[in-house]
Design a protein around this motif. Structure first.
Motif, short mmCIF file in Angstrom:
data_model
loop_
_atom_site.label_atom_id
_atom_site.label_comp_id
_atom_site.label_asym_id
_atom_site.label_seq_id
_atom_site.Cartn_x
_atom_site.Cartn_y
_atom_site.Cartn_z
N LEU A 25 0.85 -1.21 0.00
CA LEU A 25 0.00 0.00 0.00
C LEU A 25 0.88 1.25 0.00
O LEU A 25 1.82 1.35 0.77
CB LEU A 25 -0.90 0.03 1.23
CG LEU A 25 -1.96 -1.07 1.33
CD1 LEU A 25 -2.74 -0.94 2.64
CD2 LEU A 25 -2.91 -1.01 0.14
N ARG A 26 0.53 2.19 -0.88
CA ARG A 26 1.28 3.44 -0.97
C ARG A 26 0.30 4.60 -0.84
O ARG A 26 -0.81 4.53 -1.36
CB ARG A 26 2.00 3.53 -2.32
CG ARG A 26 2.89 2.34 -2.58
CD ARG A 26 3.51 2.39 -3.96
NE ARG A 26 4.06 1.09 -4.31
CZ ARG A 26 4.63 0.83 -5.49
NH1 ARG A 26 4.73 1.76 -6.41
NH2 ARG A 26 5.10 -0.38 -5.74
N VAL A 53 -4.54 5.55 1.94
CA VAL A 53 -5.05 5.21 0.62
C VAL A 53 -6.52 5.61 0.55
O VAL A 53 -7.12 6.00 1.54
CB VAL A 53 -4.91 3.69 0.32
CG1 VAL A 53 -3.47 3.24 0.56
CG2 VAL A 53 -5.88 2.87 1.13
N THR A 54 -7.09 5.53 -0.64
CA THR A 54 -8.53 5.70 -0.81
C THR A 54 -9.13 4.30 -0.83
O THR A 54 -8.79 3.49 -1.69
CB THR A 54 -8.83 6.43 -2.13
OG1 THR A 54 -8.28 7.75 -2.05
CG2 THR A 54 -10.32 6.51 -2.40
N PRO A 66 -5.40 0.34 5.56
CA PRO A 66 -5.51 1.27 4.44
C PRO A 66 -5.52 2.73 4.88
O PRO A 66 -4.91 3.57 4.21
CB PRO A 66 -6.85 0.89 3.78
CG PRO A 66 -7.51 -0.08 4.69
CD PRO A 66 -6.48 -0.65 5.58
N ASP A 86 -2.92 5.53 -3.13
CA ASP A 86 -3.46 4.38 -3.87
C ASP A 86 -4.98 4.28 -3.73
O ASP A 86 -5.54 4.74 -2.74
CB ASP A 86 -2.89 3.07 -3.28
CG ASP A 86 -1.57 2.66 -3.91
OD1 ASP A 86 -1.17 3.27 -4.91
OD2 ASP A 86 -0.94 1.72 -3.38
N THR A 87 -5.59 3.63 -4.71
CA THR A 87 -6.97 3.19 -4.55
C THR A 87 -6.91 1.71 -4.22
O THR A 87 -6.25 0.93 -4.93
CB THR A 87 -7.78 3.44 -5.83
OG1 THR A 87 -7.79 4.84 -6.09
CG2 THR A 87 -9.21 2.95 -5.67
N TYR A 88 -7.59 1.34 -3.14
CA TYR A 88 -7.42 -0.01 -2.58
C TYR A 88 -8.79 -0.59 -2.28
O TYR A 88 -9.67 0.08 -1.77
CB TYR A 88 -6.59 0.12 -1.31
CG TYR A 88 -6.63 -1.09 -0.38
CD1 TYR A 88 -5.91 -2.25 -0.69
CD2 TYR A 88 -7.33 -1.04 0.81
CE1 TYR A 88 -5.92 -3.32 0.18
CE2 TYR A 88 -7.34 -2.12 1.69
CZ TYR A 88 -6.64 -3.26 1.37
OH TYR A 88 -6.64 -4.32 2.23
N ASN A 135 -2.13 3.97 6.02
CA ASN A 135 -1.27 4.14 4.85
C ASN A 135 -1.80 5.19 3.87
O ASN A 135 -1.31 5.30 2.75
CB ASN A 135 -1.06 2.79 4.15
CG ASN A 135 -0.04 1.92 4.89
OD1 ASN A 135 1.15 2.19 4.86
ND2 ASN A 135 -0.52 0.91 5.59
#
Ligand code: ATP
Ligand code: MG
Length: 580
Positions: free
Chosen positions: A246-247, A276-277, A271, A250-252, A274
């Motif tokens: 995960l960065r 992310v969306t 998430p 990101d979309t996760y 980290n």
């Protein structure tokens, strides 16, 4: 047989969060990892790390949660909006006398209110426990009793059907919040939220303060109530980054139901920490819908489970090819052993494999994984994460012995000490104590390690089959049968036999276009014999439309066995699909 290896190209591995696994392991410490997070006045609060931290750092406008409703609705919450709503919820709890150390449960589907409730509860210093919305009254009651639930967040429909009748027998349950209006003996959450302030100072919980209560899946028996603490967030954060790659930005999409530990650790906490969306889809599995979401939302990282992957395989490769998945960078799987066939199929269909990883409710986070940077051996769970020492141990003697020779089967064990490790099984101290021996935590799973340090799942220790002097892991037999084009799903058990001790029996669900027949039965047995040899191949195959599974998608082999032997079914509170 050495399986085919999916090699990772070095250039893309360099871009992963962990370009070199061995180097990362050598330089890793959990104390240092904790430094990646803020801490909160010397304490640690999961919700602060998940949301407040990013807003303070100027990322309030980034979308944190994108909710996709069953009928096409699309609702977004930025990090700032999620924080404001969680603050309101925390204020509501405080106003209603629910505070530090109290237990707040949810009985909700995948709705924004659930995510807000989790974060608000943690902010308020209370302990959160998710329930599957599909649970009936009995599993709800027993879990509320075990955890001493003080509040439940639910909808009026679920309340009337499942909880109302239990109120009299749950003296500790002080408050029920309904997400959609008022009801007798309940609070109107919507009105309370509207009236509440958006400001709330997140409670300075200590790292060892209880934060989450999760019940195990009930695959092997009565579910256990597992207690996790706020410090677990260090592991959620790090494992999300290292094992799921995960960065920030990101979309996760994690497809796990929030009633299960994966839905919290990797469906909410990792998430968000980290940054992310997260995609949250309200609907149930449907391969067309899922592929549509992956494409339209331009999902970068996707985390799902073997049952879903087997259903995708059932639908074939053509639907995959009909979509543009160019945004997809990493796909991972958890919950059950992932058959090598599924890894190879996904590699062919998506151009990248599903990366299997292993963990348990007890471990709170991923322990063993196939990383973005690592060559994938289909059928293997991968290697231990930085900060995790895993071993294969022999528990049969007076003292536990670590098995260091490659390829030898034993119990999968871990050296305790990572932050998301359970702190207790509620009210089951003896059962908890039994998990630890001679400096190891015993997982109850059997596995082996190969010469390259990859771990291979064999089966649950209770599911091991002893047949004519052979020890047979059900996973190996199941994976061989999964290679056959007719097989969609398979569960293997040992059936008592006078001469052999046990005989291997397989229950098979077929793919569309295949019908049960004696001929197919013989063909499958022949296929298994060729692949596994006569000693390991099943002696009997029964066809089922469906296999009994837990709500977290795990095949319940113990139930197949109990039925085969005409024994009581035991605890089936988590049983989901069971059409035979
Ligand atoms: P219970 O403990 O109540 O019987 P459960 O063990 O299924 O249920 P979970 O904690 O949800 O409850 O699941 C953890 C277990 O799932 C592991 O111990 C293992 O048996 C199985 N598992 C999870 N991931 C994997 C994987 N990647 N490969 C093989 N098995 C896995
Ligand atoms: Mg378990």
């Amino acid at each position: 047989m050495e399986p085919q290896i999916i090699r990772k190209d070095k250039a893309s591995a360099q871009q992963a969060n962990m370009p070199d696994h061995d180097a990362a392991r050598a330089s890793f410490s959990w104390d240092q990892a904790q430094g990646l997070l803020d801490g909160l006045g010397g304490g640690l609060n999961i919700a602060h790390e998940a949301v407040d931290r990013h807003v303070v750092a100027g990322h309030g406008k980034q979308v944190a949660l994108r909710w996709l409703g069953k009928s096409g609705e699309r609702v977004e919450y930025t990090y700032a909006a999620l924080q404001a709503q969680a603050n309101r919820f925390a204020n509501v709890l405080r106003g209603q006398g629910i505070g530090r150390g109290d237990r707040v449960y949810s009985l909700l589907g995948r709705e924004p209110e659930l995510y807000i409730a989790v974060l608000g509860t943690l902010k308020a210093g209370a302990v959160f426990c998710p329930l599957f919305s599909a649970f009936g009254p009995e599993p709800i009651q027993s879990r509320l009793e075990i955890g001493g639930g003080n509040a439940v967040v639910t909808s009026s429909r679920l309340y009337k059907r499942k909880l109302q009748g239990l109120r009299g027998s749950l003296p500790e349950l002080r408050k029920v919040f309904l997400t959609d209006g008022a009801g007798e003996g309940c609070e109107d959450l919507r009105a309370l939220m509207e009236a509440a302030s958006e400001d709330f100072d997140t409670v300075q919980t200590g790292p060892e303060d209880p934060a989450l209560l999760h019940f195990t899946s009930g695959t092997t028996g009565k579910p256990k109530g597992v207690q996790h603490v706020h410090r677990a967030v260090v592991a959620h954060h790090v494992t999300g980054r290292l094992a799921l790659d995960l960065r920030p930005g990101d979309t996760y999409w994690c497809t796990a139901d929030p009633g299960w530990v994966t839905g919290t650790s990797y469906g909410i906490i990792a998430p968000l920490t980290n940054r992310v969306t997260m995609i949250v889809d309200e609907a149930e599995f449907d391969f067309e819908r899922w592929y549509g979401i992956l494409e339209a939302e331009r999902v970068n990282v996707w985390y799902t489970a073997p049952t879903a992957i087997r259903m995708l395989m059932k639908a074939g490769t053509d639907p995959v090819r009909a979509h543009d998945f160019s945004a997809l960078r990493f796909m991972a799987s958890v919950g059950e052993p992932l058959n090598p066939e599924a890894v190879i199929w996904s590699h062919q269909a998506f151009g990248m494999p599903f990366h299997d990883n292993w963990w348990q409710t007890e471990t709170g986070g991923i322990m063993i994984a196939n990383y973005a940077c690592m060559d994938v051996k289909p059928g293997s769970m991968g290697k231990p994460l930085p900060g995790i020492e895993a071993g294969i141990v022999d528990t049969s003697g007076d003292t536990l012995r670590e098995i260091t020779e490659p390829g030898q089967m034993g119990e999968l064990a871990l050296r305790p000490g990572w932050p998301s490790m359970m702190r207790t099984y509620l009210h089951e101290q003896a059962r908890y104590d039994k998990c630890f021996r001679d400096g190891w935590y015993l997982s109850g799973d059997l596995a082996m390690r190969d010469a390259d340090g990859y771990f291979w799942f064999v089966g649950r220790d209770k599911d091991l089959i002893k047949s004519s002097g052979h020890l047979i892991g059900p996973f190996e037999v199941e994976s061989a049968l999964m290679e056959h084009p007719a097989v969609a799903e398979v569960g293997v058990i040992g059936v008592p036999d006078e001469t052999a001790g046990e005989l291997v029996k397989a229950y098979v669900a077929l793919k569309p276009g295949f019908a049960p027949s004696e001929e197919l039965q013989l063909e499958l047995m022949g296929h298994a014999r060729k692949r596994l040899g006569p000693a390991v191949a099943p002696k009997d195959i029964a066809f089922r439309k469906n296999l009994p599974k837990t709500r977290s998608g795990k095949i319940m082999r113990r139930l197949l066995k109990a039925r085969e032997l005409g024994l009581p079914e035991g605890d089936i509170s988590t049983l989901e699909s069971d059409e035979t």
